[in-house]
Design a protein around this motif. Structure first.
Motif, mmCIF file in Angstrom:
data_model
loop_
_atom_site.group_PDB
_atom_site.id
_atom_site.type_symbol
_atom_site.label_atom_id
_atom_site.label_comp_id
_atom_site.label_asym_id
_atom_site.label_seq_id
_atom_site.Cartn_x
_atom_site.Cartn_y
_atom_site.Cartn_z
ATOM 1 N N ARG A 225 0.831 -1.201 0.000
ATOM 2 C CA ARG A 225 0.000 0.000 0.000
ATOM 3 C C ARG A 225 0.871 1.257 0.000
ATOM 4 N NH1 ARG A 225 -2.251 -0.963 4.396
ATOM 5 N NH2 ARG A 225 -3.856 -2.344 3.517
ATOM 6 N N GLU A 226 1.916 1.251 0.804
ATOM 7 C CA GLU A 226 2.830 2.395 0.846
ATOM 8 C C GLU A 226 3.540 2.572 -0.496
ATOM 9 O OE1 GLU A 226 6.677 4.069 3.412
ATOM 10 O OE2 GLU A 226 5.922 2.038 3.730
ATOM 11 N N GLU A 227 3.981 1.467 -1.089
ATOM 12 C CA GLU A 227 4.681 1.540 -2.372
ATOM 13 C C GLU A 227 3.756 2.084 -3.459
ATOM 14 O OE1 GLU A 227 7.818 1.268 -5.038
ATOM 15 O OE2 GLU A 227 7.801 1.113 -2.854
ATOM 16 N N ARG A 228 2.530 1.636 -3.467
ATOM 17 C CA ARG A 228 1.600 2.104 -4.496
ATOM 18 C C ARG A 228 1.364 3.612 -4.371
ATOM 19 N NH1 ARG A 228 -2.980 3.459 -6.707
ATOM 20 N NH2 ARG A 228 -3.905 2.247 -8.409
ATOM 21 N N GLU A 229 1.230 4.093 -3.153
ATOM 22 C CA GLU A 229 1.041 5.531 -2.949
ATOM 23 C C GLU A 229 2.233 6.312 -3.481
ATOM 24 O OE1 GLU A 229 0.406 5.912 1.217
ATOM 25 O OE2 GLU A 229 -1.675 5.177 1.156
ATOM 26 N N GLN A 230 3.438 5.809 -3.242
ATOM 27 C CA GLN A 230 4.638 6.498 -3.711
ATOM 28 C C GLN A 230 4.737 6.471 -5.234
ATOM 29 O OE1 GLN A 230 7.965 4.726 -1.647
ATOM 30 N NE2 GLN A 230 7.425 5.651 0.317
ATOM 31 N N VAL A 231 4.454 5.327 -5.834
ATOM 32 C CA VAL A 231 4.535 5.221 -7.289
ATOM 33 C C VAL A 231 3.481 6.108 -7.947
ATOM 34 C CG1 VAL A 231 4.321 3.647 -9.253
ATOM 35 C CG2 VAL A 231 5.527 2.914 -7.202
ATOM 36 N N ALA A 232 2.293 6.149 -7.368
ATOM 37 C CA ALA A 232 1.244 7.016 -7.917
ATOM 38 C C ALA A 232 1.643 8.488 -7.827
ATOM 39 C CB ALA A 232 -0.070 6.776 -7.173
ATOM 40 N N ALA A 233 2.311 8.865 -6.732
ATOM 41 C CA ALA A 233 2.774 10.244 -6.594
ATOM 42 C C ALA A 233 3.827 10.567 -7.646
ATOM 43 C CB ALA A 233 3.334 10.469 -5.192
ATOM 44 N N GLU A 234 4.716 9.614 -7.923
ATOM 45 C CA GLU A 234 5.743 9.822 -8.952
ATOM 46 C C GLU A 234 5.120 9.910 -10.342
ATOM 47 O OE1 GLU A 234 8.670 6.772 -8.523
ATOM 48 O OE2 GLU A 234 9.046 7.254 -6.411
ATOM 49 N N ARG A 235 4.131 9.083 -10.602
ATOM 50 C CA ARG A 235 3.441 9.144 -11.896
ATOM 51 C C ARG A 235 2.820 10.532 -12.105
ATOM 52 N NH1 ARG A 235 -1.896 5.607 -12.606
ATOM 53 N NH2 ARG A 235 -2.388 6.905 -10.790
ATOM 54 N N ALA A 236 2.153 11.045 -11.085
ATOM 55 C CA ALA A 236 1.547 12.369 -11.191
ATOM 56 C C ALA A 236 2.612 13.454 -11.356
ATOM 57 C CB ALA A 236 0.693 12.646 -9.953
ATOM 58 N N ALA A 237 3.754 13.277 -10.672
ATOM 59 C CA ALA A 237 4.827 14.266 -10.762
ATOM 60 C C ALA A 237 5.410 14.309 -12.169
ATOM 61 C CB ALA A 237 5.923 13.946 -9.742
ATOM 62 N N PHE A 238 5.611 13.167 -12.787
ATOM 63 C CA PHE A 238 6.125 13.150 -14.162
ATOM 64 C C PHE A 238 5.109 13.753 -15.127
ATOM 65 C CE2 PHE A 238 9.483 10.132 -12.859
ATOM 66 C CZ PHE A 238 10.544 10.696 -13.572
ATOM 67 N N ARG A 239 3.834 13.533 -14.870
ATOM 68 C CA ARG A 239 2.819 14.146 -15.725
ATOM 69 C C ARG A 239 2.899 15.673 -15.630
ATOM 70 N NH1 ARG A 239 -1.342 11.701 -13.814
ATOM 71 N NH2 ARG A 239 -1.416 10.015 -15.344
ATOM 72 N N ARG A 240 3.084 16.192 -14.421
ATOM 73 C CA ARG A 240 3.217 17.646 -14.259
ATOM 74 C C ARG A 240 4.495 18.151 -14.912
ATOM 75 N NH1 ARG A 240 1.570 16.182 -9.078
ATOM 76 N NH2 ARG A 240 3.632 16.569 -8.206
ATOM 77 N N PHE A 241 5.563 17.347 -14.800
ATOM 78 C CA PHE A 241 6.821 17.746 -15.447
ATOM 79 C C PHE A 241 6.634 17.823 -16.964
ATOM 80 C CE2 PHE A 241 10.839 16.351 -17.498
ATOM 81 C CZ PHE A 241 11.611 17.456 -17.184
ATOM 82 N N GLU A 242 5.996 16.846 -17.550
ATOM 83 C CA GLU A 242 5.732 16.871 -18.988
ATOM 84 C C GLU A 242 4.961 18.127 -19.373
ATOM 85 O OE1 GLU A 242 4.038 13.188 -20.609
ATOM 86 O OE2 GLU A 242 4.679 12.246 -18.727
ATOM 87 N N SER A 243 3.942 18.454 -18.612
ATOM 88 C CA SER A 243 3.137 19.637 -18.905
ATOM 89 C C SER A 243 3.975 20.899 -18.834
ATOM 90 C CB SER A 243 1.968 19.714 -17.911
ATOM 91 O OG SER A 243 1.166 20.841 -18.157
ATOM 92 N N GLY A 244 4.857 20.953 -17.821
ATOM 93 C CA GLY A 244 5.718 22.128 -17.697
ATOM 94 C C GLY A 244 6.677 22.267 -18.863
ATOM 95 N N VAL A 245 7.256 21.164 -19.319
ATOM 96 C CA VAL A 245 8.186 21.212 -20.450
ATOM 97 C C VAL A 245 7.459 21.587 -21.736
ATOM 98 C CG1 VAL A 245 9.734 19.828 -21.892
ATOM 99 C CG2 VAL A 245 9.818 19.607 -19.401
ATOM 100 N N GLU A 246 6.253 21.063 -21.914
ATOM 101 C CA GLU A 246 5.474 21.397 -23.109
ATOM 102 C C GLU A 246 5.163 22.885 -23.188
ATOM 103 O OE1 GLU A 246 2.161 18.871 -22.555
ATOM 104 O OE2 GLU A 246 3.077 17.128 -23.559
ATOM 105 N N ASP A 247 5.051 23.532 -22.050
ATOM 106 C CA ASP A 247 4.710 24.952 -22.012
ATOM 107 C C ASP A 247 5.911 25.874 -22.222
ATOM 108 O OD1 ASP A 247 2.044 24.554 -21.701
ATOM 109 O OD2 ASP A 247 2.000 24.879 -19.535
ATOM 110 N N LEU A 248 7.111 25.311 -22.228
ATOM 111 C CA LEU A 248 8.295 26.154 -22.391
ATOM 112 C C LEU A 248 8.473 26.586 -23.844
ATOM 113 C CD1 LEU A 248 10.923 24.328 -20.156
ATOM 114 C CD2 LEU A 248 9.917 26.566 -19.763
#
Length: 265
Positions: free
Chosen positions: A17-40
């Motif tokens: 359960r702890e691992e899944r929460e961490q992986v889900a947080a990383e997935r969301a973080a990479f999605r935000r990173f992609e969005s930020g790079v696309e906007d540059l």
């Protein structure tokens, strides 16, 4: 018979359960990173919004580091504020920006982001960067699928093993209520030894099913097989295979109970 025999499965569920929460947080973080790079904006260009005016988000990102218009400085800033900003980053990774970029996106991209100048951030470089970030994100999506499969398997095993423990405890209680009747050839399904044999068979089936699944890919979307997933999830525990550990302990307890009930041939 004590319920502590299924403790490895319970502990494994908490770890997963702890691992899944961490992986889900990383997935969301990479999605935000992609969005930020696309906007540059690329050097020498101005990104515009739907109305034809400069995009507020692009302007903010490209000038967020000391007023610099260097897009790679903005990339570094966005990476720190997204991927490296997850709550567990320090305890799990504890890496520098360059180290984490290299491990997640590749050494060439890390070198370009950390050491490159404004002219490095070409359309080709941006697409390569975005592709690597998408790969990191989709890898985590596949891992989440694998974790969900493992979670369901642990839930099933927990229910099965707890049922066996409770039924075995009921059988053990029969030895405290008086002497058992002598065994006969025509003993029916309610005979303690017959009931115990059924519990032993369920326990053996749990072990067999789990062993069979360990060598197979957990899900089609990820390359991990059951062995690799268990090593990944439970490397800090006292065991690598929680279901097999619990089921083996339970099987030993059932064998001891068979001796107590005089069920052994």
């Amino acid at each position: 018979m004590h319920r502590h025999v299924v403790a490895p499965v319970r502990t494994a569920r908490d770890l997963l359960r702890e691992e899944r929460e961490q992986v889900a947080a990383e997935r969301a973080a990479f999605r935000r990173f992609e969005s930020g790079v696309e906007d540059l904006s690329l050097p020498g260009s101005t990104s515009t919004g739907p109305s034809g005016v400069p995009s507020m988000r692009t302007t903010t990102l490209s000038t967020s580091v000391g007023g610099s218009s260097d897009p790679l400085a903005a990339v570094r800033c966005v990476y720190r504020e997204t991927v490296m900003a997850v709550d567990h980053f320090g305890s799990v990774y504890d890496e520098s920006l360059a180290e984490h970029l290299a491990s997640e996106l590749g050494q060439d991209i890390a070198t370009g982001v950390v050491c490159g100048g404004p002219s490095t951030f070409t359309e080709s470089f941006r697409e390569t960067l975005l592709g690597a970030a998408r790969t990191a994100r989709t890898s985590r999506e596949g891992l989440i699928d694998a974790l969900d499969v493992e979670s369901a398997a642990l839930d099933d095993a927990d229910r099965t093993l707890r049922d066996i423990v409770e039924a075995a405890d009921d059988l053990r209680g029969t030895t405290r209520s008086g002497p058992l009747p002598a065994r006969r050839e025509d003993d029916g399904p309610e005979c303690p030894c017959t009931r115990l044999a059924a519990l032993q068979e369920r326990c053996e089936t749990t072990v067999t099913d789990r062993q069979r699944r360990l060598g197979d890919p957990v899900v089609d979307s990820h390359s991990l097989d059951g062995h690799a997933l268990c090593r990944y999830l439970y490397h800090d525990a006292d065991w690598t295979y929680p279901v097999l550990t619990a089921a083996t302990t339970l099987a030993d307890d059932l064998t001891a109970l068979a001796r107590t009930l005089d069920c052994e041939e």
